[in-house]
Design a protein around this motif. Structure first.
Motif, PDB file in Angstrom:
ATOM      1  N   ASP A 178       0.807  -1.211   0.000  1.00 52.15           N
ATOM      2  CA  ASP A 178       0.000   0.000   0.000  1.00 52.15           C
ATOM      3  C   ASP A 178       0.844   1.266   0.000  1.00 52.15           C
ATOM      4  O   ASP A 178       0.388   2.313  -0.449  1.00 52.15           O
ATOM      5  N   ASN A 181       1.434   1.541  -3.604  1.00 56.29           N
ATOM      6  CA  ASN A 181       0.210   1.912  -4.299  1.00 56.29           C
ATOM      7  C   ASN A 181      -0.218   3.339  -4.003  1.00 56.29           C
ATOM      8  O   ASN A 181      -1.169   3.837  -4.597  1.00 56.29           O
ATOM      9  N   GLY A 182       0.449   3.966  -3.028  1.00 54.90           N
ATOM     10  CA  GLY A 182       0.097   5.345  -2.708  1.00 54.90           C
ATOM     11  C   GLY A 182      -1.119   5.466  -1.806  1.00 54.90           C
ATOM     12  O   GLY A 182      -1.701   6.539  -1.692  1.00 54.90           O
ATOM     13  N   ARG A 183      -1.536   4.361  -1.172  1.00 54.95           N
ATOM     14  CA  ARG A 183      -2.681   4.466  -0.263  1.00 54.95           C
ATOM     15  C   ARG A 183      -2.257   5.054   1.078  1.00 54.95           C
ATOM     16  O   ARG A 183      -3.079   5.596   1.804  1.00 54.95           O
ATOM     17  N   VAL A 184      -0.984   4.879   1.442  1.00 46.63           N
ATOM     18  CA  VAL A 184      -0.484   5.506   2.663  1.00 46.63           C
ATOM     19  C   VAL A 184       0.734   6.352   2.318  1.00 46.63           C
ATOM     20  O   VAL A 184       1.446   6.074   1.349  1.00 46.63           O
ATOM     21  N   ASP A 185       0.966   7.411   3.106  1.00 43.89           N
ATOM     22  CA  ASP A 185       2.095   8.307   2.851  1.00 43.89           C
ATOM     23  C   ASP A 185       3.365   7.789   3.491  1.00 43.89           C
ATOM     24  O   ASP A 185       4.467   8.056   3.029  1.00 43.89           O
TER      25      ASP A 185
ATOM     26  N   TYR B  75      -8.578  -5.023  -3.791  1.00 41.72           N
ATOM     27  CA  TYR B  75      -7.817  -4.088  -2.962  1.00 41.72           C
ATOM     28  C   TYR B  75      -6.313  -4.126  -3.265  1.00 41.72           C
ATOM     29  O   TYR B  75      -5.688  -3.085  -3.456  1.00 41.72           O
ATOM     30  N   TYR B  76      -5.748  -5.321  -3.278  1.00 38.73           N
ATOM     31  CA  TYR B  76      -4.297  -5.419  -3.477  1.00 38.73           C
ATOM     32  C   TYR B  76      -3.904  -5.632  -4.929  1.00 38.73           C
ATOM     33  O   TYR B  76      -2.811  -5.250  -5.341  1.00 38.73           O
ATOM     34  N   PRO B  79      -4.420  -2.182  -7.932  1.00 40.35           N
ATOM     35  CA  PRO B  79      -3.476  -1.055  -7.980  1.00 40.35           C
ATOM     36  C   PRO B  79      -2.101  -1.436  -8.511  1.00 40.35           C
ATOM     37  O   PRO B  79      -1.265  -0.563  -8.727  1.00 40.35           O
ATOM     38  N   GLN B  80      -1.861  -2.740  -8.716  1.00 37.71           N
ATOM     39  CA  GLN B  80      -0.585  -3.144  -9.281  1.00 37.71           C
ATOM     40  C   GLN B  80      -0.436  -2.614 -10.711  1.00 37.71           C
ATOM     41  O   GLN B  80       0.664  -2.542 -11.238  1.00 37.71           O
ATOM     42  N   ARG B  85      -4.138   3.046 -11.447  1.00 39.47           N
ATOM     43  CA  ARG B  85      -3.804   4.144 -10.547  1.00 39.47           C
ATOM     44  C   ARG B  85      -3.937   5.501 -11.227  1.00 39.47           C
ATOM     45  O   ARG B  85      -4.115   6.515 -10.574  1.00 39.47           O
ATOM     46  N   TRP B  90      -9.471   5.787  -9.567  1.00 37.19           N
ATOM     47  CA  TRP B  90      -8.514   5.657  -8.475  1.00 37.19           C
ATOM     48  C   TRP B  90      -8.976   6.293  -7.159  1.00 37.19           C
ATOM     49  O   TRP B  90      -8.787   5.712  -6.099  1.00 37.19           O
ATOM     50  N   ARG B  94      -8.667   3.856  -4.294  1.00 29.49           N
ATOM     51  CA  ARG B  94      -7.610   4.147  -3.335  1.00 29.49           C
ATOM     52  C   ARG B  94      -8.117   3.921  -1.920  1.00 29.49           C
ATOM     53  O   ARG B  94      -7.393   3.504  -1.039  1.00 29.49           O
ATOM     54  N   GLU B  95      -9.408   4.209  -1.721  1.00 33.63           N
ATOM     55  CA  GLU B  95      -9.997   4.075  -0.391  1.00 33.63           C
ATOM     56  C   GLU B  95     -10.395   2.627  -0.140  1.00 33.63           C
ATOM     57  O   GLU B  95     -11.073   2.026  -0.966  1.00 33.63           O
TER      58      GLU B  95
END
Lengths: 271, 231
Positions: A178, A181-185, B75-76, B79-80, B85, B90, B94-95
């Protein structure tokens, strides 16, 4: 009729119980709980064999105190409940010795440092720590930070940087995913592990450590130890002297050198 | 084993803070899933192979794979791909909540469309023949005869699916969402008291299930009011 059946049942049960206890007493086997996914400390190799620093420590200790080991893989957030529910006898899973955990379980002396460090993208300039190496709480406000549930990192963040938007994960692999993936900073985890599993790999190329290593003893404890149920003082004594022997003979340093170019313990722990 | 009632009293309010998210997941994906199900149903009964066949494949795929796997793939997995993205989706993907709603919607849509189809097939031919005899077109037949009768027939099975959707929302806790289950898991990880926390969580879900059952009971009685015998 009913009575005899009950009596037979009772006899059968007590026989089974005595057999059970006799079985464990004759060949002492200790069951060891670990995540089995926490490389390089405890993980399964491609052949399905368990390996890593924790596994080496477990085997080293077992050889000294003369017991057989049986490894049990257990998710992190259920580790202490599983120990208390007698699913295994020892936790050798890179678990830091903290006051909070000591309320529920007992620990041996430490066999590895326990620290944390943050990771973030190279492309983002983050002004998170002052020159003295202390975090600047305001600069964490609104930042999304990925952490593993029920870790020392999570309790540190909760108390020290409450403004951060903490997202809790069930394992360490999803943290790296993540972050990519940019979901967390930001994420915070064990720096030794992050270096080996992420930063040194192709996936981690765009990322770096942000800020210094954090090891505030109040949260991170004095280090990583072997966990056991409370009241097993005899076992604890044997484990402690075995750990000291591993430290003093240089064997523990050898386990670390297999993975890192430095040792992961303090020699004074062997005193 | 000692059962710590104080702990339950302390942690119940915390868990109930997750109600909002649990219900958001249930209601949004339940609603979107129903719309999807109606589309799939129309495709299935259209009598045209190029509509029927894709719908069948879709239903087969989503009923044939565990919902947890679907959640993880969305979810996983998604975004690969760089394209995902960079896409307009997105902000939703993203959420974690967006991903969970998407997975639950796609899943419940597949199940509910089959439930509705069962209702449609259960409408007796005689009713439709009577409609045609009165000069109603196929479309009018569907809207005025098939749809209301099929809805009533499908309702008991549909309420089942809503209940299982409620329980599926608990899986969202695996992708970092702090719904009731997610909060409970964090409390357990902090207190090491799985029995107290999970048992009280289970009771909370049971209470909600009871509410959903009652609600559907009322709707069923309302829709079936013409069927009641006199006396």
């Amino acid at each position: 009729m009913k009575l005899t059946m009950l009596r037979n049942l009772a006899i059968g049960l007590s026989a089974a119980l005595t057999l059970g206890t006799a079985g464990t007493a004759s060949a002492e086997t200790l069951r060891v709980g670990m995540e089995c996914t926490y490389a390089p400390f405890n993980y399964k190799t491609a052949d399905g064999e368990l390996a890593g620093y924790d596994v080496d420590v477990a085997n080293g200790v077992a050889a000294i105190i003369g017991v057989e080991l049986e490894f049990v893989c257990q998710e992190w957030d259920g580790m202490i409940p599983a120990l208390l529910a007698n699913k295994f006898d020892l936790i050798i899973a890179s678990m830091s010795i903290t006051e909070k955990r000591k309320e529920k379980i007992d620990f041996s002396g430490p066999y590895r440092f326990s620290t944390g460090q943050m990771l973030g993208p190279k492309s983002k300039e983050m002004d998170l720590f002052d020159d003295a190496g202390n975090p600047i709480p305001d600069n964490f406000n609104g930042l999304r930070v990925g952490l593993e549930r029920a870790t020392t990192y999570a309790s540190w963040f909760e108390d020290v940087l409450p403004g951060a938007d903490v997202v809790l994960y069930d394992g360490s692999e999803p943290l790296y995913l993540d972050l990519q993936n940019g979901r967390v900073d930001l994420i915070m985890t064990n720096p030794m592990k992050a270096h080996l599993k992420f930063l040194s790999k192709e996936d981690g190329a765009g990322f770096e450590f942000k800020g210094p290593v954090v090891d505030e003893e109040k949260y991170f404890g004095i280090g990583v130890g072997i966990g056991m149920r409370q009241g097993e003082d005899e076992l604890k004594g044997r484990l402690n002297s075995a750990l000291k022997e591993l430290i003093n003979s240089g064997e523990l340093e050898g386990y670390a050198m297999k993975i890192f170019p430095f040792k992961l313990h303090k020699d004074e722990w062997g005193q | 084993m000692s059962f710590d009632l104080n702990l339950i009293a302390e942690s119940l309010p915390l868990m109930l803070m997750g109600i909002g998210i649990t219900f958001k997941l249930l209601i949004v994906s339940g609603f979107l899933g129903l719309i999807l199900a109606i589309c799939l149903l129309l495709m299935r009964i259209s009598g045209r192979w190029f509509l029927n066949f894709p719908a069948q494949v879709y239903i087969y795929v989503f009923r044939g794979t565990p919902i947890l796997v679907q959640i993880f793939i969305i979810y996983y997995g998604l975004p690969q791909f760089e394209a995902v993205r960079d896409s307009i989706f997105w902000p939703i993907l993203r959420e974690p909540t967006g991903c969970a709603i998407l997975a639950l919607t796609l899943n419940t849509g597949a199940y509910v469309s089959e439930i509705l189809r069962g209702g449609v097939l259960g409408v007796s031919k005689g009713v439709l023949e009577a409609g045609s005899a009165l000069g109603m077109s196929a479309r009018q037949n569907f809207i005025y005869l098939t749809a209301p009768i099929a809805t009533r027939l499908a309702l008991p099975a549909y309420s089942n699916d809503v209940i299982s959707l409620l329980k599926s929302t608990a899986l969202a806790s695996t992708i970092t969402i702090a719904d009731m289950t997610g909060i409970a898991r964090t409390i357990v990880a902090d207190t090491y008291a799985p029995y107290e926390i999970f048992i009280s969580l289970a009771i909370v879900y049971m209470i909600f299930t009871f509410g959903i059952q009652k609600l559907f009971g009322v709707i069923e009685r309302y829709l079936g009011r013409y069927m009641e015998r006199e006396g």
